[in-house]
Enzyme design. Sequence first.
Site, PDB file in Angstrom:
ATOM      1  N   SER A  63       0.921  -1.222  -0.009  1.00 22.62           N
ATOM      2  CA  SER A  63       0.128  -0.032   0.028  1.00 22.62           C
ATOM      3  C   SER A  63       0.795   1.205   0.281  1.00 22.62           C
ATOM      4  O   SER A  63       1.946   1.109   0.674  1.00 22.62           O
ATOM      5  CB  SER A  63      -0.985   0.115   1.305  1.00 22.62           C
ATOM      6  N   MET A  64       0.585   2.305  -0.828  1.00 26.43           N
ATOM      7  CA  MET A  64       1.298   3.364  -0.681  1.00 26.43           C
ATOM      8  C   MET A  64       0.530   4.796  -0.717  1.00 26.43           C
ATOM      9  O   MET A  64       0.729   5.768  -1.168  1.00 26.43           O
ATOM     10  CB  MET A  64       1.841   3.541  -2.387  1.00 26.43           C
ATOM     11  N   GLY A  65      -0.681   4.707   0.131  1.00 24.32           N
ATOM     12  CA  GLY A  65      -1.238   5.971   0.197  1.00 24.32           C
ATOM     13  C   GLY A  65      -2.091   6.427  -0.896  1.00 24.32           C
ATOM     14  O   GLY A  65      -2.733   5.839  -1.704  1.00 24.32           O
TER      15      GLY A  65
ATOM     16  N   GLY B 231      -5.504   0.708   5.659  1.00 21.35           N
ATOM     17  CA  GLY B 231      -4.656  -0.402   5.123  1.00 21.35           C
ATOM     18  C   GLY B 231      -5.236  -1.721   5.658  1.00 21.35           C
ATOM     19  O   GLY B 231      -5.117  -2.690   5.008  1.00 21.35           O
ATOM     20  N   ASP B 232      -5.890  -1.902   6.812  1.00 22.94           N
ATOM     21  CA  ASP B 232      -6.405  -3.078   7.533  1.00 22.94           C
ATOM     22  C   ASP B 232      -7.637  -3.337   6.537  1.00 22.94           C
ATOM     23  O   ASP B 232      -8.228  -4.564   6.015  1.00 22.94           O
ATOM     24  CB  ASP B 232      -6.915  -2.957   8.823  1.00 22.94           C
TER      25      ASP B 232
END
Length: 317
Positions: free
Chosen positions: A222-224, A253-254
């Site tokens: 994940s990269m925002g 993220g979860d």
Amino acid sequence: MKLITVTLNPAVDATVTLDRLERGYVHRAKSIRHDAGGKGVNVASCLADWGLDVAATGLLGRENAGVFEALFRAKRIEDRFVRADGATRTNIKLVDSDATTDINLPGLTATRELLTEAEATLLTLAEPGALVVLAGSLPLGCPPDHYGRLIARLQSRGVRVLLDTSGDALADALAGPALPWAIKPNRDELAEWAGQPLNTVRHIAAQAQRLREQGLGLVAVSMGEQGALFATEHGVLHAQLPATAVASTVGAGDAMVAGIAAALAEQADTERVARLAVAFAVAKLGLAGPNLPSATIVADLAERVSLRPISTPGNQA
């Protein structure tokens, strides 16, 4: 497919909303809310919102278990947590217009007896063909190789493991002879594991693919605001979907991990995994707490996710 989440170090998330956070000043909070939290709890909550049956296990303090039990009842999550004396830790999240500042308090100390009971409960649930999500940090008293040992035992039973952790727990799990089937670090956690800065999407993609080639089925990063990368044997996909409304970034993220698990439960291809994972994360941004909107909204978001292949050394897409 049986879906199980494991949270050995859960938390009550106390989210405090401020106009602006300034160091050294007295602040007047606009609001506060308390949610059952911890990575695996958040994953289970999102999976339940998607309409899937899920069991949640791990360690939970008896003194403040009520907020967790209310969530499990409301969402019909199978509660298989082992209760321990004491209180589950509280994580304070200070939210202002610019960012979220996390203050994570220490939690319960896991004794050998508690860990043995939690492992036995997990192994009772984890039938062949199940998907187990091991998520979050390890509690005080838990050896750093605990995830690695659980992965080995689960693999021997024909169970796939999706691991979402960081630091020593991630490094140990990736150094062992038994690897998880999939992992979902964010870019900072991947850079910490790699021991080098990963400044561009292409650098992140190359590192994810090298890691996958060690024997993992999927490496999702994940990269925002830049979306997420999904590395499989077929190459690396970059998935993006701009967020239109952000109520809270806590648990995004979860939610992405839950989207991956939901797609794997469908036995979906990589494109579907990427679409659903990013859609879950973006959908969660519009809500406070570990919650998703309706399945119709999430499905619409999944259709709008943009995908493009990323070329890496040995994969000239």
